[in-house]
Every structure is written in C-alpha cells, then in structure tokens.
Design a protein around this motif. Structure first.
Motif, PDB file in Angstrom:
ATOM      1  N   HIS A 108       0.681  -1.192  -0.070  1.00  0.00           N
ATOM      2  CA  HIS A 108      -0.037   0.035  -0.117  1.00  0.00           C
ATOM      3  C   HIS A 108       0.818   1.219  -0.032  1.00  0.00           C
ATOM      4  O   HIS A 108       0.202   2.315  -0.065  1.00  0.00           O
ATOM      5  N   SER A 162       2.290   3.953  -1.313  1.00  0.00           N
ATOM      6  CA  SER A 162       2.365   4.852  -2.480  1.00  0.00           C
ATOM      7  C   SER A 162       3.350   5.706  -2.898  1.00  0.00           C
ATOM      8  O   SER A 162       3.884   5.968  -3.777  1.00  0.00           O
ATOM      9  N   GLN A 163       3.986   6.321  -1.408  1.00  0.00           N
ATOM     10  CA  GLN A 163       5.010   7.344  -1.867  1.00  0.00           C
ATOM     11  C   GLN A 163       6.176   6.786  -1.819  1.00  0.00           C
ATOM     12  O   GLN A 163       7.366   7.681  -1.994  1.00  0.00           O
ATOM     13  N   THR A 220       1.952   9.932   5.560  1.00  0.00           N
ATOM     14  CA  THR A 220       3.521  10.276   4.978  1.00  0.00           C
ATOM     15  C   THR A 220       4.299  11.101   5.818  1.00  0.00           C
ATOM     16  O   THR A 220       5.271  11.190   6.359  1.00  0.00           O
ATOM     17  N   GLY A 262      11.948   9.245  -2.368  1.00  0.00           N
ATOM     18  CA  GLY A 262      10.460   9.036  -2.531  1.00  0.00           C
ATOM     19  C   GLY A 262       9.909  10.019  -3.115  1.00  0.00           C
ATOM     20  O   GLY A 262      10.138  11.181  -3.749  1.00  0.00           O
ATOM     21  N   PHE A 263       8.374   9.798  -3.356  1.00  0.00           N
ATOM     22  CA  PHE A 263       7.467  10.533  -3.904  1.00  0.00           C
ATOM     23  C   PHE A 263       7.121  11.991  -2.795  1.00  0.00           C
ATOM     24  O   PHE A 263       5.887  11.342  -2.523  1.00  0.00           O
ATOM     25  N   ARG A 264       7.790  12.554  -2.664  1.00  0.00           N
ATOM     26  CA  ARG A 264       7.593  13.440  -1.432  1.00  0.00           C
ATOM     27  C   ARG A 264       6.468  14.390  -1.452  1.00  0.00           C
ATOM     28  O   ARG A 264       5.867  14.776  -0.489  1.00  0.00           O
ATOM     29  N   GLU A 265       6.209  14.892  -2.730  1.00  0.00           N
ATOM     30  CA  GLU A 265       4.970  15.562  -2.969  1.00  0.00           C
ATOM     31  C   GLU A 265       3.788  14.695  -3.213  1.00  0.00           C
ATOM     32  O   GLU A 265       3.649  14.254  -4.180  1.00  0.00           O
ATOM     33  N   TRP A 266       2.851  14.474  -2.374  1.00  0.00           N
ATOM     34  CA  TRP A 266       1.788  13.370  -2.152  1.00  0.00           C
ATOM     35  C   TRP A 266       0.977  13.800  -3.422  1.00  0.00           C
ATOM     36  O   TRP A 266       0.384  13.039  -4.285  1.00  0.00           O
ATOM     37  N   ALA A 286      -0.473   4.106   4.849  1.00  0.00           N
ATOM     38  CA  ALA A 286       0.510   4.006   3.466  1.00  0.00           C
ATOM     39  C   ALA A 286       0.242   4.714   2.393  1.00  0.00           C
ATOM     40  O   ALA A 286       1.047   4.916   1.457  1.00  0.00           O
ATOM     41  N   ASN A 287      -1.023   5.230   2.043  1.00  0.00           N
ATOM     42  CA  ASN A 287      -1.201   5.939   0.979  1.00  0.00           C
ATOM     43  C   ASN A 287      -1.960   7.435   1.097  1.00  0.00           C
ATOM     44  O   ASN A 287      -2.312   8.279   0.269  1.00  0.00           O
ATOM     45  N   TRP A 345       9.500   4.886   0.282  1.00  0.00           N
ATOM     46  CA  TRP A 345      10.170   5.298   1.461  1.00  0.00           C
ATOM     47  C   TRP A 345      10.697   6.552   1.215  1.00  0.00           C
ATOM     48  O   TRP A 345      11.387   6.709   0.232  1.00  0.00           O
ATOM     49  N   LEU A 361       1.237  12.127  -7.144  1.00  0.00           N
ATOM     50  CA  LEU A 361       0.579  11.131  -7.611  1.00  0.00           C
ATOM     51  C   LEU A 361      -0.716  11.325  -8.042  1.00  0.00           C
ATOM     52  O   LEU A 361      -1.137  10.537  -8.790  1.00  0.00           O
TER      53      LEU A 361
END
Ligand SMILES: [Fe+2]
Ligand SMILES: [Fe+2]
Ligand SMILES: [Zn+2]
Lengths: 368, 545
Positions: free
Chosen positions: A62, A64-65, B165, B459-463, B159-160, A67, B466
């Motif tokens: 799950h 999504s971003q 985050t 990581g994809f730091r800006e949510w 987690a999403n 680590w 996405l």
C-alpha cells in the motif's frame, strides 16, 4: 506573582452522553468491524495477524509514496535486496507462535517464575552441596562458556536481523527470538552467581577464561563471532537457527547437558537449560516455516535451494569443527552416560531430518 | 530482589560480553560519528528476570481496563469529535514504535560499548510491546465505536495518505541514514526525550476529558517504559560528546531532529488537542501552554540547556522559533485548517467548530477569529452535499498550499516559504531550516568533511504529484476511502451519521480536478514563478476570508 491563600477553584471536564457505541445507528460501513487491507491466512483474522500485518509498510503493497528516507549508499526502508534469498511473497510468512505483546510477556514471565522457583528451592534444599567436584567443574566451565554464546547471539545476531527482514512478521518473530536468548543467557549467568555464592568449590569468574582461551571452546567462539559478521540477514538466520543451533547448540544442550545432569545429581541445570530448549523449539518452528516457504516458492524455490546449499557448505564445516573441538568435555563429568560419538550422531540425525523437511540435500561434509 | 543482590546481578550479566578476536560484528549501518575516545557510560540496566514479570503486570492492568471499559459502556460517552482523530493518530503511531525496535541494532552496531547493548536490546522488546498494544487498542475502537470506517483500513490508509506520510518521518527517521543521527539523536535525544511528553502525556489528558480513558491507560503504560530509553540515549550522547570530531555532527543533527520533530509532532498532536476536543473550559491548558510546560521547561531548559556545559551549541534559535510558530504564527491552527480543507481525502471525519469553540480559541489565542473564524464558518456552511462542492474547491479565500519538501507539512506560514531549485527541481519549504535540512544536512558532505553515512530525502515526497490532474472522485476511489456501500466517502466534513443525505458520495465530489502545486510550479516560467511565489507569501499575513 505572589502566593495567594485563596484556594484554586477546581475544574472538571464535563462528561456527556453521546451514544457513540457500536450499533447505535445504521449507515454505510457501520458494520465494518474487521481490518480489511489484508487477507488473513484462515477465515477469521487472528489477534496476531491484526496487530502485526502491514504495520511495516511495503511499496509493493500500500505504500504509495515509497520510502521517504534513504541511506547514503542505497534505498531506505526494508529493501528485499538485503538478502540473496528470494520470495514471490515475503508477506506469506506468519509466525506459527503468533507472538505479540501479550504472548511475549506471558510466556517469558512463566519461564522466569519457573526458573526462580527452581533456584530458590535449590538454595533451600542446599542442592549444590550434593554435587560432586567434577560436575561442579563441568558447570563452572562449560555452562559458563555457553552463556556467552547465547548472549552474543541475542545481541549481535537476532537483534541485528530484526532491522532487516522485508516484513513485520519476520522481524517481530526474530525480535522475540532475541528476547529468549537474552533471558536465557542472563538466567545462566545468575545461576552461575548463585553457585559462586553457595558453600561449594565453584569459581564464578572461570567462565570468562574458558570462553576466551580454553581450546575446546575456541572454535565455538569463532563460529559465533563469524556469525555476527554476516551481512545477509537471511544467511545469518539460516546459519544460526538451522546449522549452528543444530550442530553445536543442541549438541551441547540436548545431547549432553540434558542427558547427563540428572545422573550427576543435578536437577537444577536441566530445569534452566530446559527453558532454553523450549525456546529453541519455538524459534525453530518459525525458522522452519520461513525457510520451507522459501524452498517451496513456485518461482524461486530452486534458486533458493541452491543458495542454501552454498550456505550449508560454508557453515556446516565450521560448526562441525566447533562440535569436534568440544569432544573433551564429554569425559569431564564423573558419570558419563553418553559418549561424544553417540551425541554427535544424534545431533546429525536430527539435523538431517530438518534439512529433509526443508527440501534440502544433506551436505557431504556431514558424512565425514 | 534486594538492592545488594540487584547490584551483584547487574555486575554478573555484564560478564556476558566479550571482546571478539576472530571476527567483529558486521557494520550493516554506518555512522560518521567516532567513538574511539569515548568513556564507557553505564546506562540503566535491565535484568530480564525482573523485566518480564514487571511488564506482564503492566499489561494485565491495561487489558483489565480494556475489559472494564467495554463492560462499562465507555463508548456511550466518547466524543466522536475526539475519536475520529484517533483514526489518524493510531494509524500512524504503531509504525514509529516498531521502527524504534528496528533501530536498536543500528545503535548497537555504532556504539562499541557492551554496557549499553543490553539496554538497547531490552528497548527493542519494549517497542514491539508498544506497537502491538496500540494496534490492539485500535482494534478495540474499531469493534466498539459507532463508526468503524477508517479504523477498518488503517494500515493501508496510513501508507497511501498525505498525513500518514507526514507521520511516517517519525519512524523512518529512526531507521534510516547515519546510525547515530537516526537511532540516537532523532529517535531518543529528541523524539523520545522531548516529544513523547506531548504524545503520551498531554494528549491522553485530553482523551480523558472527551470520555475516552483507554487511550490514557494504554499510552501511560507505554510512556512508563520511556525513562529507560531516555537513559540509553543519554549515555550514547555523552559518549559522542567526548570526541571533539563529533561536535559539528551533533549540532547538525540536533538542529535537524529538533526542527523536524516540531514540524511533524506539533502539527499532528497540536491539531488533535486543540481541534479534537469538546472541553472548552477556559482554565484547561491549550496546546501552547502544554508545550511551554512539557517541551520548553521540561525538555529545553532541564535537558538540552545543561548540555552546554559540555561545550555543545544548543539550537536556541530553533526552540524559540518553534515557540513563535505555535504562539504567534498560528502553526497548529493552520495545520488544522489544512486537514479540514482536505477532508475528502481523509479517512476520518472532522467536526465543525461552534461558537463555544470560537470563544475558547479567541480566549487562548487572541486574534484567532479574525484569521480563522470566517473559514470555519464557511466549513460549517459547506458541510453537506448537494448545493456546493467540497470546501477546497469553493471560493473561501483559501489557496491550497505548497508542500514542504522536507517535513511534508505544507508551507502554511506563507510568508516563511522558501522556494529553491534543488537537485534540478523547484522545491518549496515551510521554513529556512527545512530548506537547510534538504540542501545542506542530508548530503554526503557537511562543512567540508565527508559524511557518506548521512541519509537522503527520497520517495515521491509531494503526495499531490501522484494525483495530479485527476478527478477527485477517482482519487478517493483509488485510495480506497469509500464505505461499504461502494459510494459514500469515509471522510466527511461533519459528524452527522443519522441522515444518509448528509453524507457525501463519490458522485458528490466528481467533477473537481485536483492539481499538484509542485507540478504546476515546475511548469512555470521564471517570471511566472516569481510572481506566484510573491503572491503566495503575501497572502500569508492577511486574514483569510
Ligand atoms: Fe515506544
Ligand atoms: Fe521508546
Ligand atoms: Zn518543513
């Protein structure tokens, strides 16, 4: 501000009846009372699954971003590349012991009480007075040396591994393994303290020299130290719980100490060492499950088996060397109901059947 | 055990360690700190023989209280306003707890002092306790509270979700990067020593005032393990201080760890305590007042300041600025408003504020109404579907904010936003310190010396990236924040469960396209960007609405 004599008025939050109980109203999801983000192994989720699964997130599930912190030289989190072993689904591993908060403290406290009672009784009954000098020496030197191994594995093998596994289920099972080892090592040390305070010839400091210098224990110490130097967490777990514990740990605990203590008038040691045996039994259980999962993996089973074959080729000779070196201690007690050869045979036999259970070939070194 | 036998027992278990000669433990997790000259420090030791029964006894009390709460129908008097926020809090906190367990071998590897290894390994077991006992509490809420939605998908939502985050730093920060930075300074010296007081002492008080006495039972039990952890951390800190070469790294890490903890923990816990409570007695402490007591006096003045006698420079400026952000710059209020703006992508419901709340805020934070009052009135006005869009898509004088690349809380104190091109990308930061954290601290070189072990921001730091350019209904559906009728949202901008017409569905939020501020920023020309940033920063000082 000056001190005032006027008493401060007491103030309380107001309690209000809100009727916020389950079932008070019906609306969408009002009956959704199970964690729904994972598939339990059986029809109903266990307490263990509910408090363990997915608490350590995974970008493959799950997360999504991804680590959000990395290491200077590689990705953060729990990279699957931290072991050469491969799984098509690491999350399939569940701890058969279902360890979580309550079980950890219940089980270990029960053992603590058992050991405590046993040691108290021993003192009251002056049980140590009846031990013959050879047996006192045996316990002083050999059980004394062994507790170092247990402690080293606790702190530098199991505690270490639980940072690295790709799932919470793996890491928590290993953390509990570390707790077992730490408790057992300390129990042996405190038993040693009791003996050194009893009115019997027992040198409570001899264990240090034996562990560090006695030739029969050096290869064992060498394997333990080499284990702590392994970087691949899965190899470390395999080499320790599958190979070392079978060929050295069980050889010493099960095939020697547990067999001969009573014959030498000692009912205390088997009680304490028995708790270590019980722990290993549980710890082998989860370890067996994990490696069975890996050898039976539809995609990676064969490559894993080849990999474990390599690990066996590395660790079996080292552990057999350690086992062989221990031979002289079999002749130290006054009463010697078992021989080294028969003990080693028994240990090898159990090891072979464990390997068979995992679907692994016995390494040729075992027959030499 | 008598004191004398306890002392002997401690000495005895110390005999279990030895100096290896054949091979030394693998250094799986490196550090740029050095400990060669470190004096051996002796932290609190724990004997497993007394540890297990002691913790079992604590457990028994917790589980007894849980049974009692259910038998006593605690949920008849629990405030939904409060418990909804627990869907967020309890989705986050088990991960930092288990991360603390996982961090222990990093500290063990880094610090060559067997005296301290025992205490760290015991802490590992404590943290497994904390993580699983909290998961179990959450399960109890899910089973017994009126609205289980959000609890039921807890770890997935964690987690999403954008807020999950933010919270995840308080966890990943323990286990990644330089072993001492992570497992000692960030985890113990700052998070455990300073911020667990707001998490596990201040917050449960508020829970009790809202009819929930289980949260206090569980987290006080958790907190009672903390003094041992703090002792572990302090021993390592003193060892590090003994070597001059560690000084710049310690100062770097204290700045980063302090500021990041402030950004993350004060955002979350401040919001829970100020906006999650129904207790509006004028004499109940505000979050700012609690902070003054627990963080400023107890931590800063009693723990950090004395470290100066070892020649360490303490981040006085950052402590004062955190205080300034909380008391003068509206940090907590801004965060609460941001959470409420984003309600469709939350997995908890956020209650509206009433006149009683307004009065309390104005009393505790003079000037509150002129900055936030109108917005909350609009929130109330736009609470139900049908005639209007979700508040984020209505004109209420509020611009959806840029996110801080470092702490991932948005740049809500708009005049403080820093915009820089870092690693070939335009990034925004909530503050100078967050910019410094990314651009200077988390790099392979620091003040001219190599720091290969320092972590990296990844990581994809800006949510929002996405979900850029997607319809809000699709975003919510993709995230899974939908109730079991397949259409009603989990998140709602009110607490009314009695009337289905008041509950927003996917259809009610469809037709709104969500844009990532960072993607847009990077598409702008230099001139456009400069104008945009200037306007953004100017908006910050104005009253909203
Ligand atoms: Fe904890
Ligand atoms: Fe802790
Ligand atoms: Zn920031």
């Amino acid at each position: 501000m000056t001190q005032s004599a006027v008493p401060k008025q007491r103030s309380f939050p107001k309690i209000e009846f809100t009727d916020s109980e389950a079932g008070a109203l019906e609306f969408p999801s009002s009956k959704s009372r199970a964690y729904n983000y994972y598939q339990p192994a059986k029809l109903r989720a266990t307490m263990y699954e509910d408090v363990t699964v997915d608490v350590q997130p995974d970008p493959d599930r799950h997360l999504s971003q991804g680590w959000i912190y990395g290491f200077g030289d590689g990705p953060g989190g729990y990279p699957k590349e931290w072991t050469a072993a491969k799984s098509s689904n690491w999350h399939a591993f569940l701890d058969p012991n279902e360890e979580w908060n309550q079980t950890i403290y219940r089980n270990n406290s029960a053992i603590v009480r058992q050991v405590d009672l046993c040691l108290q009784n021993a003192k009251r009954a002056r049980a140590y007075d009846g031990w013959n000098p050879a047996w006192l020496k045996f316990v002083e030197r050999n059980l004394g040396a062994w507790m170092h191994a247990e402690n080293g594995l606790a702190l530098h093998v199991f505690t270490s591994i639980q940072r690295s596994g790709p799932t919470n289920m793996i890491n928590t099972a290993v953390a509990v393994n570390a707790a077992h080892k730490m408790r057992f090592a300390q129990d042996l040390a405190l038993f040693n303290l009791d003996l050194s305070e009893a009115d019997v010839p027992f040198d409570g400091s001899a264990h240090i020299g034996v562990w560090k210098d006695a030739p029969e224990w050096q290869p064992t110490r060498e394997v333990v130290e080499r284990l702590t130097a392994v970087g691949d967490w899965c190899e470390l777990l395999f080499a320790t719980n599958i190979v070392f514990e079978q060929l050295v740990g069980s050889l010493f605990r099960t095939e020697l100490v547990m067999q001969i203590a009573a014959r030498n008038g000692d009912y205390i040691t088997p009680t304490i060492v028995g708790t270590g045996e019980y722990d290993y039994d549980r710890d082998l259980n989860y370890t067996r499950n994990l490696f069975r999962l890996l050898t039976r993996d539809a995609e990676f089973g064969e490559t894993n088996k080849a990999l474990f074959g390599d690990w066996l080729a590395t660790w079996v000779p080292r552990c057999l060397d350690a086992a062989q070196a221990l031979q002289p201690i079999w002749s130290q007690p006054a009463d010697k109901p078992v021989t080294f050869a028969s003990s080693l045979d028994a240990a090898k036999q159990k090891f072979r059947s464990l390997l068979e259970d995992l679907g692994l070939d016995s390494p040729k070194e075992l027959d030499q | 055990m008598s004191r004398q036998s306890l002392t002997k027992a401690h000495a005895k278990i110390t005999e279990l360690s030895w100096e290896p000669t054949f091979a030394t433990p693998a250094t799986r997790f490196g550090t740029d700190y050095t400990f060669e000259r470190a004096p051996k420090k002796d932290p609190l030791k724990q004997i497993m023989r007394s540890y297990f029964p002691m913790e079992e006894e604590k457990d028994n009390r917790v589980y007894g209280a849980m049974d009692g709460a259910i038998r006593g129908n605690m949920f008849r008097q629990v405030q939904q306003r409060w418990l909804e926020w627990q869907k967020l809090f309890l989705s986050i906190i088990p991960f930092p707890e288990i991360s603390a367990a996982r961090a222990m071998p990093m500290a063990i590897d880094a610090v060559p002092n067997p005296e301290i290894h025992n205490g760290l390994a015991v802490q590992m077991i404590d943290e497994v306790r904390h993580s699983t006992i909290q998961m179990n509490l959450k399960k109890l809420y899910m089973n017994n509270y009126i609205d289980p939605a959000g609890f039921d998908m807890t770890e997935k939502a964690f987690a999403n979700n954008y807020a999950g985050t933010i919270g995840r730093q308080f966890g990943e920060g323990f286990i990644t990067g330089d072993a001492i930075t992570a497992a000692n300074i960030y985890l113990t010296v700052v998070a455990e020593t300073a911020f667990t007081n707001t998490l596990f002492v201040a917050m449960p008080d508020e829970a009790a005032a809202n009819g929930d006495y289980l949260l206090p039972t569980v987290v006080h039990s958790v907190q009672s393990d903390e003094s041992r952890h703090i002792s572990n951390g302090y021993s390592i800190l003193l060892m590090a201080l003994a070597d001059e070469r560690n000084r710049p790294l310690l100062e770097r890490d204290l700045r980063y760890a302090w500021w990041n903890n402030h950004c993350v923990v004060d955002a979350a816990i401040g919001t829970f305590i100020e906006y999650g409570t129904k207790d509006r007695r004028k004499d109940r402490e505000s979050y700012a007042e609690m902070w003054r007591r627990w963080i400023y006096d107890d931590y800063y003045r009693s723990y950090l300041l004395p470290l100066e006698k070892y020649g360490l420079t303490i981040p006085h400026d950052l402590v004062e600025e955190a205080w300034n952000r909380i008391t003068n710059k509206g940090y907590v209020h801004e965060v609460a408003r941001f959470f409420a703006t984003g309600w469709p992508v939350n997995y908890w419901r956020i209650d509206a504020m009433t006149d009683t709340d307004f009065e309390w805020f104005e009393h505790k934070y003079p000037g509150w109404y002129s900055k936030y009052g109108k917005w909350w009135e609009n929130y109330n006005r736009l609470a139900y579907p049908g005639r209007n869009k979700p508040i984020a898509f209505e004109e209420v004088g509020y611009q959806y904010p840029h996110r801080c690349w470092t702490c991932m809380v948005p740049a809500l104190i708009r005049e403080d936003m820093v915009t820089e091109k870092v690693d070939d990308q335009w990034r925004t930061y909530c503050s100078e310190t967050c910019y410094w954290t990314d651009a200077v601290a988390f790099r392979s070189e620091y003040e001219g010396r190599p720091t290969p072990n320092m972590g990296r921001l990844t990581g994809f730091r800006e949510w929002e990236t996405l979900h850029h350019n997607k319809d809000l209904a699709d975003i919510v559906a993709d995230l899974g924040y939908v109730r079991d009728d397949g259409k009603t949202l989990i998140g709602q901008p009110h607490l009314d469960l009695d009337d289905p017409k008041k509950m927003w569905t996917l259809d009610d939020v469809r037709g709104n396209t969500f844009m990532s501020p960072n993607v847009l920023l990077n598409q702008m020309s230099d001139a456009e960007r400069e104008a945009h940033v200037a306007a953004y920063k100017a908006n910050g000082t104005k009253a909203a609405g």
